[in-house]
Design a protein around this motif. Structure first.
Motif, PDB file in Angstrom:
ATOM      1  N   UNK A  82      36.901  49.669  35.447  1.00  0.00           N
ATOM      2  CA  UNK A  82      36.206  49.050  36.580  1.00  0.00           C
ATOM      3  C   UNK A  82      36.802  47.680  36.890  1.00  0.00           C
ATOM      4  N   UNK A  83      37.112  46.932  35.861  1.00  0.00           N
ATOM      5  CA  UNK A  83      37.779  45.640  36.037  1.00  0.00           C
ATOM      6  C   UNK A  83      39.107  45.825  36.771  1.00  0.00           C
ATOM      7  N   UNK A  84      39.892  46.808  36.352  1.00  0.00           N
ATOM      8  CA  UNK A  84      41.186  47.063  36.979  1.00  0.00           C
ATOM      9  C   UNK A  84      41.023  47.431  38.439  1.00  0.00           C
ATOM     10  N   UNK A  85      40.047  48.285  38.745  1.00  0.00           N
ATOM     11  CA  UNK A  85      39.811  48.695  40.129  1.00  0.00           C
ATOM     12  C   UNK A  85      39.445  47.503  41.003  1.00  0.00           C
ATOM     13  N   UNK A  86      38.558  46.659  40.532  1.00  0.00           N
ATOM     14  CA  UNK A  86      38.149  45.501  41.326  1.00  0.00           C
ATOM     15  C   UNK A  86      39.313  44.540  41.552  1.00  0.00           C
ATOM     16  N   UNK A  87      40.130  44.317  40.531  1.00  0.00           N
ATOM     17  CA  UNK A  87      41.279  43.422  40.666  1.00  0.00           C
ATOM     18  C   UNK A  87      42.273  43.956  41.691  1.00  0.00           C
ATOM     19  N   UNK A  88      42.571  45.242  41.628  1.00  0.00           N
ATOM     20  CA  UNK A  88      43.526  45.836  42.565  1.00  0.00           C
ATOM     21  C   UNK A  88      42.942  45.898  43.972  1.00  0.00           C
ATOM     22  N   UNK A  89      41.657  46.151  44.085  1.00  0.00           N
ATOM     23  CA  UNK A  89      41.022  46.165  45.406  1.00  0.00           C
ATOM     24  C   UNK A  89      41.154  44.804  46.077  1.00  0.00           C
ATOM     25  N   UNK A  90      40.888  43.737  45.345  1.00  0.00           N
ATOM     26  CA  UNK A  90      41.073  42.391  45.902  1.00  0.00           C
ATOM     27  C   UNK A  90      42.523  42.176  46.315  1.00  0.00           C
ATOM     28  N   UNK A  91      43.447  42.578  45.473  1.00  0.00           N
ATOM     29  CA  UNK A  91      44.878  42.434  45.762  1.00  0.00           C
ATOM     30  C   UNK A  91      45.258  43.199  47.027  1.00  0.00           C
ATOM     31  N   UNK A  92      44.810  44.456  47.132  1.00  0.00           N
ATOM     32  CA  UNK A  92      45.157  45.278  48.297  1.00  0.00           C
ATOM     33  C   UNK A  92      44.541  44.755  49.582  1.00  0.00           C
ATOM     34  N   UNK A  93      43.446  44.040  49.494  1.00  0.00           N
ATOM     35  CA  UNK A  93      42.837  43.410  50.669  1.00  0.00           C
ATOM     36  C   UNK A  93      43.561  42.131  51.066  1.00  0.00           C
ATOM     37  N   UNK A  94      44.564  41.776  50.288  1.00  0.00           N
ATOM     38  CA  UNK A  94      45.311  40.560  50.577  1.00  0.00           C
ATOM     39  C   UNK A  94      44.664  39.301  50.028  1.00  0.00           C
ATOM     40  N   UNK A  95      43.665  39.467  49.199  1.00  0.00           N
ATOM     41  CA  UNK A  95      42.949  38.330  48.616  1.00  0.00           C
ATOM     42  C   UNK A  95      43.576  37.973  47.269  1.00  0.00           C
ATOM     43  N   UNK A  96      44.833  37.512  47.341  1.00  0.00           N
ATOM     44  CA  UNK A  96      45.616  37.248  46.137  1.00  0.00           C
ATOM     45  C   UNK A  96      44.980  36.179  45.253  1.00  0.00           C
ATOM     46  N   UNK A  97      44.513  35.111  45.873  1.00  0.00           N
ATOM     47  CA  UNK A  97      43.905  34.029  45.090  1.00  0.00           C
ATOM     48  C   UNK A  97      42.629  34.521  44.411  1.00  0.00           C
ATOM     49  N   UNK A  98      41.812  35.249  45.159  1.00  0.00           N
ATOM     50  CA  UNK A  98      40.584  35.794  44.569  1.00  0.00           C
ATOM     51  C   UNK A  98      40.910  36.765  43.437  1.00  0.00           C
ATOM     52  N   UNK A  99      41.940  37.592  43.621  1.00  0.00           N
ATOM     53  CA  UNK A  99      42.330  38.540  42.574  1.00  0.00           C
ATOM     54  C   UNK A  99      42.777  37.791  41.315  1.00  0.00           C
ATOM     55  N   UNK A 100      43.574  36.766  41.500  1.00  0.00           N
ATOM     56  CA  UNK A 100      44.053  35.995  40.348  1.00  0.00           C
ATOM     57  C   UNK A 100      42.899  35.291  39.642  1.00  0.00           C
ATOM     58  N   UNK A 101      42.011  34.694  40.421  1.00  0.00           N
ATOM     59  CA  UNK A 101      40.846  34.022  39.829  1.00  0.00           C
ATOM     60  C   UNK A 101      39.986  35.037  39.082  1.00  0.00           C
ATOM     61  N   UNK A 102      39.773  36.202  39.691  1.00  0.00           N
ATOM     62  CA  UNK A 102      38.960  37.246  39.072  1.00  0.00           C
ATOM     63  C   UNK A 102      39.556  37.681  37.728  1.00  0.00           C
ATOM     64  N   UNK A 103      40.866  37.924  37.705  1.00  0.00           N
ATOM     65  CA  UNK A 103      41.521  38.379  36.482  1.00  0.00           C
ATOM     66  C   UNK A 103      41.456  37.294  35.402  1.00  0.00           C
ATOM     67  N   UNK A 104      41.865  36.090  35.772  1.00  0.00           N
ATOM     68  CA  UNK A 104      41.882  35.000  34.791  1.00  0.00           C
ATOM     69  C   UNK A 104      40.478  34.658  34.299  1.00  0.00           C
ATOM     70  N   UNK A 105      39.521  34.590  35.239  1.00  0.00           N
ATOM     71  CA  UNK A 105      38.149  34.254  34.850  1.00  0.00           C
ATOM     72  C   UNK A 105      37.524  35.363  34.009  1.00  0.00           C
ATOM     73  N   UNK A 106      37.757  36.615  34.384  1.00  0.00           N
ATOM     74  CA  UNK A 106      37.186  37.727  33.626  1.00  0.00           C
ATOM     75  C   UNK A 106      37.695  37.751  32.205  1.00  0.00           C
ATOM     76  N   UNK A 107      38.987  37.647  32.047  1.00  0.00           N
ATOM     77  CA  UNK A 107      39.562  37.690  30.706  1.00  0.00           C
ATOM     78  C   UNK A 107      39.184  36.428  29.933  1.00  0.00           C
ATOM     79  N   UNK A 108      39.420  35.274  30.546  1.00  0.00           N
ATOM     80  CA  UNK A 108      39.157  34.011  29.857  1.00  0.00           C
ATOM     81  C   UNK A 108      37.706  33.817  29.479  1.00  0.00           C
ATOM     82  N   UNK A 109      36.806  34.013  30.443  1.00  0.00           N
ATOM     83  CA  UNK A 109      35.391  33.792  30.155  1.00  0.00           C
ATOM     84  C   UNK A 109      34.795  34.887  29.280  1.00  0.00           C
ATOM     85  N   UNK A 110      35.339  36.104  29.360  1.00  0.00           N
ATOM     86  CA  UNK A 110      34.860  37.157  28.459  1.00  0.00           C
ATOM     87  C   UNK A 110      35.217  36.831  27.016  1.00  0.00           C
ATOM     88  N   UNK A 111      36.437  36.361  26.810  1.00  0.00           N
ATOM     89  CA  UNK A 111      36.830  35.960  25.454  1.00  0.00           C
ATOM     90  C   UNK A 111      36.000  34.759  25.013  1.00  0.00           C
TER      91      UNK A 111
END
Length: 126
Positions: A82-111
């Motif tokens: 589900x995390x992967x799907x949401x990240x790629x969906x943001x990327x495909x919508x052209x929301x590169x900054x949001x995708x990067x923030x989502x990936x970094x925040x998800x991994x970083x804050x989850x850890x």
């Protein structure tokens, strides 16, 4: 509503059982190691299957099965799809900054959340 809830429950149970069996299978293949082969295997395979399903469901009119397959089965099978799907969906919508923030925040804050939970629990139980 209850049909979707039942689908999620049924799919989740099946996915969780398959994840467990995959873990047992990976131990048989590679033995007991410190590297989480089983988890990386289910995450990669589950993300692949989610990609296949999302496109196939959209083209075949099967999106009504998403609670069973995406949320239930793949959600129970993987720890990552589900995390992967949401990240790629943001990327495909052209929301590169949001995708990067989502990936970094998800991994970083989850850890970070895990570390804080360990710290708190160790303070309480030890």
């Amino acid at each position: 509503m209850m049909t979707a809830v039942f689908q999620v429950a049924l799919g989740g149970a099946a996915g969780a059982v398959l994840r467990y069996l995959t873990g047992l299978g990976m131990v048989r293949i590679v033995g007991h190691t410190s590297f989480p082969y089983a988890i990386i295997t289910v995450n990669i395979l589950g993300s692949f299957l989610m990609g296949l399903f999302v496109v196939a469901a959209a083209h075949r009119g099967l999106t009504h099965l998403s609670p069973l397959v995406v949320t239930g089965f793949l959600g129970g099978f993987t720890t990552f799809s589900a995390f992967s799907l949401e990240a790629v969906t943001l990327y495909e919508r052209g929301e590169m900054i949001s995708a990067a923030i989502y990936v970094l925040a998800s991994v970083g804050f989850s850890i970070l959340g895990l570390v804080l939970g360990l710290w708190l629990a160790r303070g309480i139980f030890t």
